[in-house]
Motif scaffolding. Structure first.
Motif: not given
Length: 410
Positions: A75-101
């Motif tokens: 509501d403060r920054y708009s869904s599009r602005v939030l998705l510009m950052f949150a979308g790709p970062l959420a995808c990259l977060a898959l690296l964490g569980p996948g590569l955890a040792h």
């Protein structure tokens, strides 16, 4: 599935709809890849049922935490602005569980993955409601259909990759990077923040900032989402188990029970928008709840008669009924007033609590009675959807005109 409305539909709006389709499909693909990689993750770190359950719980808790603040950010920054950052970062977060040792790293990174997905889901649904509002007719259900299809594709590709002896870590890493790039491209097509000067054909504001949805109604719609997610979660976690334990179906055939549920849900989500446009959201929730309740009735009855075919028919009918409940709730709440992100956050948090609690509640009831009797609980909650959902929609429609067609898109 129709993407284009007519020659009079602005190209920017058509592009935005394609962008939302792409975001939902990509997000579903990420979740499907995560789910498909869990067995390999379990084996690599020797988690066992308890360790894997802890990992899943932390990811779910991370998602719930994200929902407490993601709506306010939308509501403060708009869904599009939030998705510009949150979308790709959420995808990259898959690296964490996948590569955890180690388990400790896995638990921490699973929570981060849940946070990323939670923010992405809220912002994505908020943007889908904005696009639907400007279109002036129901289109949200098909977005959720693409999410389901993306999830199935992600799981299938993980399965094929593992079958080809590709290390799960490489598969998850490739998925994380690839989906982050794809998601970023689709976000570029999304609509800019809603203009406060956008007018419909009668000269009224499309996004009237004076409109508000009462907290009581938000809670009622949250209850409907809660009931829907519990009923859906019962199918995800218990359909195959019911087939195996109650109906004594062969182990290789038991998953068919969930497959028919998932296929029915996906198909109806693609067909749900024209149906809702014709009969309206109130009657849509009434029919959806009745179908889901009837489906669960057949499932319980199948346990008494020992018929796997009847059970599969019941699961399919339940999938048809539950397919459009959440899209209708999200669309109705999101289009009814300001603070779309915050409203959707609250409703989604209610529903996600149902996903967390539902399978466990069914398990406890089954332990105390039987699995057939335990499955009466989601059936009764489907009845609640049929009674409470339409009443809430009618109450909201008395106060707000929820669907308006703008003259132009800024």
């Amino acid at each position: 599935m129709r993407i284009f409305m007519s020659r009079s539909t602005p190209a920017r709006l058509v592009g935005a709809r394609i962008g939302v389709f792409g975001c939902f499909a990509t997000a579903g693909f990420v979740v499907g890849a995560w789910a498909g990689g869990l067995p390999a993750l379990d084996e690599r770190l020797d988690l066992g049922p308890g360790g894997l359950g802890t990992c899943l719980l932390l990811a779910a808790v991370g998602g719930l935490v994200a929902m407490t603040f993601a709506g306010t950010l939308c509501d403060r920054y708009s869904s599009r602005v939030l998705l510009m950052f949150a979308g790709p970062l959420a995808c990259l977060a898959l690296l964490g569980p996948g590569l955890a040792h180690s388990r400790l790293w896995l638990y921490a990174l699973a929570g981060v993955y849940g946070l990323g997905v939670g923010v992405m889901e809220i912002a994505m649904n908020a943007n889908s409601v904005e696009v639907e509002t400007r279109y002036g007719r129901p289109i949200v259900s098909a977005f959720h259909g693409l999410w389901s299809a993306g999830g199935a594709l992600g799981g299938a590709i993980m399965s094929l990759g593992l079958g080809a002896a590709i290390d799960a870590r490489y598969l998850l890493a490739g998925t994380a990077v690839g989906t982050a790039l794809v998601y970023g491209a689709f976000v570029y097509l999304l609509l800019p923040p809603p203009s406060s000067t956008a007018k419909d054909s009668s000269g009224q504001d499309v996004f009237d900032r004076s409109r508000r949805v009462s907290p009581v109604l938000i809670m009622v719609f949250g209850l409907v989402a809660f009931a829907s997610f519990i009923s859906e979660g019962a199918a995800v976690d218990w359909a195959a188990v019911h087939a195996r334990r109650v109906l004594d179906v062969a182990l290789a055939h038991a998953p068919i029970a969930y497959v028919v549920f998932g296929v029915a849900m996906t198909v109806i989500r693609f067909a749900g928008d024209p149906i809702r446009a014709r009969i309206g959201p109130s009657r849509m929730l009434l029919f959806s709840g009745c179908l889901a309740a009837g489906g669960y009735g057949l499932i319980v009855g199948a346990g008494w008669y020992g018929s796997f075919v009847v059970a599969c028919i019941g699961w399919a009918i339940s999938g048809v009924g539950l397919a459009t409940v959440v899209p209708v709730v999200f669309s109705t709440v999101g289009a009814a007033g300001e603070s779309v992100g915050k409203s959707l956050s609250l409703v989604t948090a209610f529903g996600s609590t149902g996903i967390l609690a539902g399978p466990a509640v069914v398990g406890f009831l089954a332990e105390a009675t039987s699995l057939s009797i335990a499955l009466l609980a989601p059936g009764l909650l489907a009845v609640l959807i049929a009674f409470v959902g339409p009443a809430a929609v009618r109450r909201l429609s008395e106060r707000h005109d929820t669907m308006r067609v703008p003259a132009e898109v800024t």
